[in-house]
Design an enzyme around this catalytic site. Structure first.
Site, PDB file in Angstrom:
ATOM      1  N   HIS A 138      16.641 -60.607   8.236  1.00  0.00           N
ATOM      2  CA  HIS A 138      16.857 -59.843   9.471  1.00  0.00           C
ATOM      3  C   HIS A 138      17.717 -58.626   9.166  1.00  0.00           C
ATOM      4  CE1 HIS A 138      20.448 -62.374   9.293  1.00  0.00           C
ATOM      5  NE2 HIS A 138      21.022 -61.636  10.224  1.00  0.00           N
ATOM      6  N   HIS A 159      23.369 -58.323   5.653  1.00  0.00           N
ATOM      7  CA  HIS A 159      22.189 -58.851   4.960  1.00  0.00           C
ATOM      8  C   HIS A 159      21.369 -57.742   4.284  1.00  0.00           C
ATOM      9  CE1 HIS A 159      22.321 -63.022   6.713  1.00  0.00           C
ATOM     10  NE2 HIS A 159      23.195 -62.374   7.447  1.00  0.00           N
ATOM     11  N   HIS A 179      25.656 -68.185   5.180  1.00  0.00           N
ATOM     12  CA  HIS A 179      27.106 -68.169   5.387  1.00  0.00           C
ATOM     13  C   HIS A 179      27.718 -69.532   5.114  1.00  0.00           C
ATOM     14  CE1 HIS A 179      27.472 -64.170   7.279  1.00  0.00           C
ATOM     15  NE2 HIS A 179      26.282 -64.427   7.795  1.00  0.00           N
TER      16      HIS A 179
END
Length: 252
Positions: free
Chosen positions: A54, A59, A166
């Protein structure tokens, strides 16, 4: 069987490195180029592709610098989101070959509207949709979308390894143990996680089988979870149970 290595980034991100033959590799969700380049240089690896789940900066922030260092590398990601340098647009139902393994693309809207995951070789790269003992916040999608996305993941085999982005497990467990305090699997998992983190060891990957036992967001059909949110939910449907649980976690 692919070899997976975590590259820690920022405070709690994991960038996943998938190593193939001939010192070639793929990385997943490189929010920061520096630790990736350090790892590649140390191990003398060539970056063949970048997979993106995403568009959030933690990211995608390293894509441009990695592309400058490895101009031939492909950038694969959701076509419905703004991914810098995207060379291959994918969506739910598409397939991506990672060396000798074929990965399916799963559409997982909820955290963002176009969030995707990659699943193959018994491994799931799910970005910020599913965490150990938790799930992603609803920044762009709806509770119904996220609930449906999580249900899609629970349909995968229990032994599937979950490579989320994470290290949130300890904080997620603090909430999970309030939501379902009498769950013996949760209590045992808390001890295991506490010991691992005390030694500086990652809690990821987890497995879907474990998550079905300890993750409250995957247990919204359970009476214990429905009871925990009974004063917060407008009805006792599984979807409303999830929505109430997510609202509770947002303010926990």
């Amino acid at each position: 069987m692919l070899t997976i290595k975590s590259i820690p980034a920022f405070n709690d991100n994991y960038i996943w490195l998938v190593q193939g033959p001939d010192n070639r590799c793929v990385v997943v969700d490189p929010g920061d180029a520096t630790p990736v380049l350090d790892c590649l240089n140390t191990s003398n690896l060539t970056l063949e592709a970048i997979l993106i789940t995403h568009h959030h900066h933690d990211h995608v922030g390293g894509i441009s610098e990695l592309k400058r260092a490895f101009p031939a590398c492909k950038i694969v990601g959701p076509g419905s989101e703004a991914i810098p340098g995207l060379t291959q647009s994918v969506e739910d139902g598409d397939q991506v070959d990672i060396f000798d393994e074929r990965f399916m693309v799963l559409g997982l809207p909820g955290h963002t509207s176009g969030h995707i995951a990659y699943v193959g070789d018994g491994k799931l790269f799910c970005g910020d949709t599913l965490f150990s003992a938790g799930c992603g916040r609803l920044f762009e999608g709806t509770a119904a979308q996220m609930y449906s996305s999580l249900q899609k993941l629970t349909a995968l085999p229990d032994e599937t390894e979950v490579f989320c982005a994470h290290e949130y497990t300890s904080s997620n467990l603090a909430f999970a143990l309030v939501a379902e305090q009498d769950n013996p699997h949760l209590q045992r998992y808390r001890e295991e996680v506490s010991q691992r983190r005390a030694r500086g060891i990652s809690t990821i990957p987890t497995t879907l089988g474990l998550e079905k036992r300890v993750n409250p967001f995957l247990r919204c059909d359970q009476p214990s979870i429905k009871k925990a949110v009974s004063d917060k939910a407008v009805n006792d449907s599984d979807l409303e149970t999830f929505a109430a649980l997510r609202r509770w976690k947002d303010n926990f």
